[in-house]
Design a protein around this motif. Structure first.
Motif, short mmCIF file in Angstrom:
data_model
loop_
_atom_site.label_atom_id
_atom_site.label_comp_id
_atom_site.label_asym_id
_atom_site.label_seq_id
_atom_site.Cartn_x
_atom_site.Cartn_y
_atom_site.Cartn_z
N ILE A 132 0.85 -1.19 0.00
CA ILE A 132 0.00 0.00 0.00
C ILE A 132 0.89 1.24 0.00
CG2 ILE A 132 -1.69 1.33 1.31
CD1 ILE A 132 -2.85 -1.27 2.34
N ILE A 133 0.58 2.17 -0.89
CA ILE A 133 1.31 3.43 -0.96
C ILE A 133 0.30 4.58 -1.05
CG2 ILE A 133 3.36 2.46 -2.08
CD1 ILE A 133 2.26 3.59 -4.74
N ASN A 134 0.79 5.78 -0.87
CA ASN A 134 -0.06 6.95 -1.04
C ASN A 134 0.01 7.43 -2.48
OD1 ASN A 134 -1.80 9.02 -0.15
ND2 ASN A 134 -0.09 10.45 -0.03
N SER A 135 -1.10 7.92 -2.98
CA SER A 135 -1.15 8.45 -4.34
C SER A 135 -1.86 9.80 -4.32
CB SER A 135 -1.91 7.49 -5.26
OG SER A 135 -3.30 7.47 -4.93
N SER A 136 -1.74 10.50 -5.43
CA SER A 136 -2.39 11.80 -5.56
C SER A 136 -2.91 11.95 -6.98
CB SER A 136 -1.40 12.93 -5.24
OG SER A 136 -1.98 14.20 -5.45
N ASN A 137 -4.18 12.32 -7.12
CA ASN A 137 -4.70 12.56 -8.46
C ASN A 137 -4.27 13.95 -8.93
OD1 ASN A 137 -6.45 14.44 -7.29
ND2 ASN A 137 -8.23 13.06 -7.35
N TYR A 138 -4.69 14.33 -10.11
CA TYR A 138 -4.22 15.60 -10.67
C TYR A 138 -4.97 16.81 -10.10
CZ TYR A 138 -1.35 12.99 -13.99
OH TYR A 138 -0.40 12.17 -14.56
#
Length: 336
Positions: free
Chosen positions: A138-144
């Motif tokens: 599990i990692i952190n993500s960011s949308n645009y």
């Protein structure tokens, strides 16, 4: 002598990819938006899973390799509920030996881009089986829009393998997917123009199986009997009508056992007792060739490329002694 460095040629497969999308993706029945909205009502950005009150489970999956590509994911019988471009902070993409497959690596201040798919838990479990050399983290993500969300991503099980360039085919798959899902253009351009690749083989260098017993033919029905389910019959498969027989798994304490055991389930479940060319076309998607809505509709060069790939897999030093050519498939369909 200076070794030549190769970079991706982005234009070779553009037309074929566009036609593949038209052939297969335009016919997909997309989930109703109201169903997706009902699922998202139970979403939380600090969880990579969505669990509904009735127990159904859905998963946010960050694709970094071939699963970025809509054709690749379609060929694995997976239709995401939704997909969107995103980035992952403090990590970078690396390509690792032995085949230049994508992996992630922690790297402060870096970021990479990809595509997030919302999948059912059943679809994710199937991907787990396909990605046998990876495990989920599990990692952190960011949308645009700079909204964060925890997601699952695949990371190589064997860590710190050597860095090596990806194949031109593999990078093409990734870039086409990035273009399709509108990943940041600057990131796509880095992949296109800065990432070294192993160039595609030219058709005149393709190799094929030639040492086939003469005048030995088997029917489709006979081939089907050798699907690996009868312990009294060896596993057979056919590539372009050329039938190969597998001698069976070595003893558990044999040095080859682990490698053979890892790949045997694939050969048995996907290729055993059948013409495997069509299966391999789906498994080893090549954007150079058009994917038709008819699985059997493969051009001559595509068939030759598949046989070449299989030829080299079978003739790999740890595989060669387990396979032998035994004859040809007797067919009446001229498409083979």
């Amino acid at each position: 002598m200076i070794e030549q460095v190769y970079y991706f040629n982005p234009s070779l497969s553009d037309a074929s990819f566009a036609l593949s999308c038209k052939n297969v993706l335009s016919k997909l029945v997309r989930p109703d938006r109201s169903i997706i909205d009902q699922i998202l009502e139970h979403d939380s950005p600090d969880k990579a899973d969505i669990v509904l009150p009735d127990g159904r489970k859905f998963v946010w999956y960050f694709a970094i390799g071939s699963m970025i590509n809509p054709i690749s994911i379609y060929l694995r019988d997976i239709i995401p509920l939704m997909s969107y471009p995103a980035k992952c902070p403090n990590h970078k993409i690396v390509f690792r030996a032995p085949n230049g497959m994508a992996d992630i690596e922690a790297c402060p201040e870096a970021e990479f881009h990809g595509v997030i798919h919302l999948l059912s838990d059943e679809q994710m479990s199937r991907l787990d089986a396909i990605e046998a050399t990876y495990h989920r983290i599990i990692i952190n993500s960011s949308n645009y829009q700079e909204q964060n969300h925890l997601v699952y991503v695949y990371k190589r099980i064997v860590e710190n393998q050597l860095i090596c360039p990806p194949s031109e085919r593999y990078l093409d798959i990734i870039i086409k997917g990035c273009d399709y899902y509108k990943v940041q253009s600057a990131y796509i351009n880095r992949l296109k123009y800065e990432q070294e690749v192993v160039p595609r083989k030219q058709p005149h260098t393709f190799q094929s199986f030639t040492d086939i017993p003469e005048d030995v033919f088997y029917s489709v029905e006979e081939l089907a009997q050798h699907d690996g389910n009868d312990p009294g019959l060896p596993l057979w498969l056919s590539i372009n009508g050329k039938i190969l027989e597998y001698s069976g798994l070595p003893p558990v304490d044999h040095p080859d056992y682990e490698l053979q055991y890892r790949f045997y389930p694939f050969f048995k479940s996907r290729c055993g007792g059948r013409e495997a060319t069509y299966v391999m076309a789906r498994t080893m998607y090549e954007p150079l060739y058009v994917i038709s809505s008819n699985d059997n509709d493969l051009c001559v060069q595509h068939r030759a490329a598949i046989e070449d790939e299989f030829y080299h897999r079978i003739n790999y030093v740890q595989n060669k002694k387990y396979w032998k050519l035994i004859g040809r498939l007797r067919v009446t369909n001229s498409s083979l």
